[in-house]
Motif scaffolding. Structure first.
Motif, PDB file in Angstrom:
ATOM      1  N   GLY A   1      34.466  50.843  40.131  1.00 24.03           N
ATOM      2  CA  GLY A   1      34.763  52.055  40.868  1.00 24.03           C
ATOM      3  C   GLY A   1      36.097  51.965  41.574  1.00 24.03           C
ATOM      4  N   ARG A   2      36.416  53.035  42.299  1.00 19.40           N
ATOM      5  CA  ARG A   2      37.691  53.085  43.002  1.00 19.40           C
ATOM      6  C   ARG A   2      37.780  52.040  44.102  1.00 19.40           C
ATOM      7  NH1 ARG A   2      41.492  55.382  40.287  1.00 19.40           N
ATOM      8  NH2 ARG A   2      42.591  56.093  42.149  1.00 19.40           N
ATOM      9  N   LYS A   3      36.671  51.702  44.729  1.00 20.58           N
ATOM     10  CA  LYS A   3      36.692  50.693  45.794  1.00 20.58           C
ATOM     11  C   LYS A   3      37.117  49.337  45.252  1.00 20.58           C
ATOM     12  CE  LYS A   3      33.237  52.801  48.846  1.00 20.58           C
ATOM     13  NZ  LYS A   3      31.926  52.618  49.522  1.00 20.58           N
ATOM     14  N   ALA A   4      36.610  48.986  44.064  1.00 23.09           N
ATOM     15  CA  ALA A   4      37.005  47.712  43.460  1.00 23.09           C
ATOM     16  C   ALA A   4      38.476  47.721  43.084  1.00 23.09           C
ATOM     17  CB  ALA A   4      36.146  47.431  42.229  1.00 23.09           C
ATOM     18  N   GLU A   5      38.982  48.863  42.629  1.00 25.01           N
ATOM     19  CA  GLU A   5      40.399  48.950  42.280  1.00 25.01           C
ATOM     20  C   GLU A   5      41.276  48.877  43.529  1.00 25.01           C
ATOM     21  OE1 GLU A   5      40.182  51.511  38.135  1.00 25.01           O
ATOM     22  OE2 GLU A   5      40.661  52.546  39.995  1.00 25.01           O
ATOM     23  N   VAL A   6      40.836  49.482  44.615  1.00 24.08           N
ATOM     24  CA  VAL A   6      41.571  49.367  45.882  1.00 24.08           C
ATOM     25  C   VAL A   6      41.567  47.917  46.362  1.00 24.08           C
ATOM     26  CG1 VAL A   6      41.556  50.025  48.314  1.00 24.08           C
ATOM     27  CG2 VAL A   6      41.180  51.760  46.555  1.00 24.08           C
ATOM     28  N   MET A   7      40.441  47.211  46.184  1.00 25.80           N
ATOM     29  CA  MET A   7      40.379  45.797  46.545  1.00 25.80           C
ATOM     30  C   MET A   7      41.358  44.973  45.712  1.00 25.80           C
ATOM     31  SD  MET A   7      39.180  43.428  48.418  1.00 25.80           S
ATOM     32  CE  MET A   7      37.845  44.313  49.247  1.00 25.80           C
ATOM     33  N   HIS A   8      41.494  45.321  44.440  1.00 21.24           N
ATOM     34  CA  HIS A   8      42.446  44.630  43.564  1.00 21.24           C
ATOM     35  C   HIS A   8      43.871  44.802  44.087  1.00 21.24           C
ATOM     36  CE1 HIS A   8      43.866  42.994  39.706  1.00 21.24           C
ATOM     37  NE2 HIS A   8      44.806  43.912  39.765  1.00 21.24           N
ATOM     38  N   VAL A   9      44.213  46.021  44.499  1.00 16.00           N
ATOM     39  CA  VAL A   9      45.540  46.286  45.053  1.00 16.00           C
ATOM     40  C   VAL A   9      45.725  45.543  46.375  1.00 16.00           C
ATOM     41  CG1 VAL A   9      47.039  48.094  45.987  1.00 16.00           C
ATOM     42  CG2 VAL A   9      45.727  48.513  43.897  1.00 16.00           C
TER      43      VAL A   9
ATOM     44  N   HIS B   1      55.926  38.074  41.067  1.00 17.22           N
ATOM     45  CA  HIS B   1      54.801  38.445  40.189  1.00 17.22           C
ATOM     46  C   HIS B   1      53.839  39.394  40.905  1.00 17.22           C
ATOM     47  CE1 HIS B   1      51.291  38.070  37.567  1.00 17.22           C
ATOM     48  NE2 HIS B   1      50.601  37.665  38.622  1.00 17.22           N
ATOM     49  N   SER B   2      53.493  39.090  42.127  1.00 18.07           N
ATOM     50  CA  SER B   2      52.554  39.920  42.881  1.00 18.07           C
ATOM     51  C   SER B   2      53.153  41.289  43.200  1.00 18.07           C
ATOM     52  CB  SER B   2      52.144  39.214  44.172  1.00 18.07           C
ATOM     53  OG  SER B   2      51.522  37.975  43.901  1.00 18.07           O
ATOM     54  N   LEU B   3      54.446  41.320  43.498  1.00 15.63           N
ATOM     55  CA  LEU B   3      55.102  42.597  43.784  1.00 15.63           C
ATOM     56  C   LEU B   3      55.109  43.491  42.546  1.00 15.63           C
ATOM     57  CD1 LEU B   3      56.714  44.455  45.641  1.00 15.63           C
ATOM     58  CD2 LEU B   3      58.789  43.222  44.943  1.00 15.63           C
ATOM     59  N   LEU B   4      55.399  42.915  41.388  1.00 14.78           N
ATOM     60  CA  LEU B   4      55.397  43.700  40.152  1.00 14.78           C
ATOM     61  C   LEU B   4      54.013  44.265  39.866  1.00 14.78           C
ATOM     62  CD1 LEU B   4      56.763  44.678  37.550  1.00 14.78           C
ATOM     63  CD2 LEU B   4      56.221  42.454  36.530  1.00 14.78           C
ATOM     64  N   GLN B   5      52.982  43.429  39.987  1.00 11.73           N
ATOM     65  CA  GLN B   5      51.617  43.889  39.733  1.00 11.73           C
ATOM     66  C   GLN B   5      51.182  44.925  40.776  1.00 11.73           C
ATOM     67  OE1 GLN B   5      49.989  43.243  37.015  1.00 11.73           O
ATOM     68  NE2 GLN B   5      51.603  41.860  36.319  1.00 11.73           N
ATOM     69  N   LEU B   6      51.648  44.761  42.017  1.00  9.78           N
ATOM     70  CA  LEU B   6      51.301  45.727  43.055  1.00  9.78           C
ATOM     71  C   LEU B   6      51.903  47.098  42.741  1.00  9.78           C
ATOM     72  CD1 LEU B   6      50.084  46.380  45.862  1.00  9.78           C
ATOM     73  CD2 LEU B   6      52.289  45.693  46.838  1.00  9.78           C
ATOM     74  N   LEU B   7      53.154  47.132  42.319  1.00  8.05           N
ATOM     75  CA  LEU B   7      53.790  48.403  41.995  1.00  8.05           C
ATOM     76  C   LEU B   7      53.093  49.092  40.830  1.00  8.05           C
ATOM     77  CD1 LEU B   7      57.567  47.418  42.362  1.00  8.05           C
ATOM     78  CD2 LEU B   7      56.157  48.716  43.966  1.00  8.05           C
ATOM     79  N   ILE B   8      52.742  48.317  39.803  1.00  5.33           N
ATOM     80  CA  ILE B   8      52.042  48.893  38.652  1.00  5.33           C
ATOM     81  C   ILE B   8      50.668  49.427  39.060  1.00  5.33           C
ATOM     82  CG2 ILE B   8      51.027  48.373  36.399  1.00  5.33           C
ATOM     83  CD1 ILE B   8      53.260  46.339  35.978  1.00  5.33           C
TER      84      ILE B   8
END
Length: 224
Positions: free
Chosen positions: A52-60, A118-125
């Protein structure tokens, strides 16, 4: 076909039967374009977004925390430098310590910078996909790619933290059976900066491992 004792022509019989056939055809077409297609589309969406969206927000959020900790590890290490004096055999000698004097500390700085990038690139995506309400991890190939990256950088951070810890421990304890003293007594500020940098290094490693676990769970649930 007989109506009131009169036999209808074949063309009229076809005309009578035609509306019933058309209604049956419309009924089948409506069934195919309605519930069946709708169920198929919902299944595809669920497969592409197993969380769900909560898990995706946790990933970010994990990406953001990893950037903060890796930048903190980098910052504390590059500011670790101090000059002082130390007593050896009663002689007061000047000593100076800087992070660039140790290959282990230089390695930690390089790895921390790479993890931050690496983390900044993944965060932007991830943020761009989240704002567009698209799946943060769009496919299995993307999941495998970021999983491999997180694993590599997590192991690199472990090795950098371990190498820096060995040098720091040597600075604190000195070398036994020799006159080499505890350098952290006169260079307390330097050793404190290094210790905080190592702490954030291992914290970054933990966050990368948590991201990798989340990606494994995504792969285990996703079908596409």
């Amino acid at each position: 076909m007989m109506i009131n004792g009169q036999k209808l022509a074949p063309a009229a019989e076809v005309a009578v039967q035609l509306p019933e056939s058309k209604a049956a055809s419309d009924n089948i077409s409506g069934t195919m374009s309605g519930p069946l297609v709708g169920a198929s589309g919902g299944g595809t969406t669920a497969a592409m977004r197993p969380f769900g969206r909560k898990a995706e927000v946790m990933h970010v959020l994990l990406r953001l925390l990893c950037i903060i900790t890796s930048v903190a590890a980098l910052s504390f290490m590059v500011t670790a430098q101090q000059s002082s004096t130390i007593s050896i055999y009663g002689f007061m000698l000047p000593v100076q310590s800087k992070w660039s004097f140790s290959h282990s500390f230089e390695y930690l700085v390089g790895v921390s910078a790479a993890v931050a990038a690496h983390s900044l690139l993944q965060l932007l995506i991830s943020m761009s996909r989240l704002l567009r309400k698209s799946p943060v991890i769009p496919s299995r190939s993307h999941a495998w790619l970021i999983f491999a990256g997180d694993q590599v950088f997590a192991y690199a951070m472990i090795s950098a933290g371990a190498a820096a810890s060995g040098v720091t421990n040597l600075n604190r304890t000195g070398i036994q059976h020799t006159a080499l003293p505890n350098f952290c007594k006169p260079l307390q500020s330097f050793c404190d900066h290094v210790a905080v940098s190592i702490f954030f290094t291992f914290t970054s490693c933990f966050l990368l491992a948590a991201s990798a676990v989340q990606e494994v769970m995504w792969l285990s649930r996703s079908k596409y």
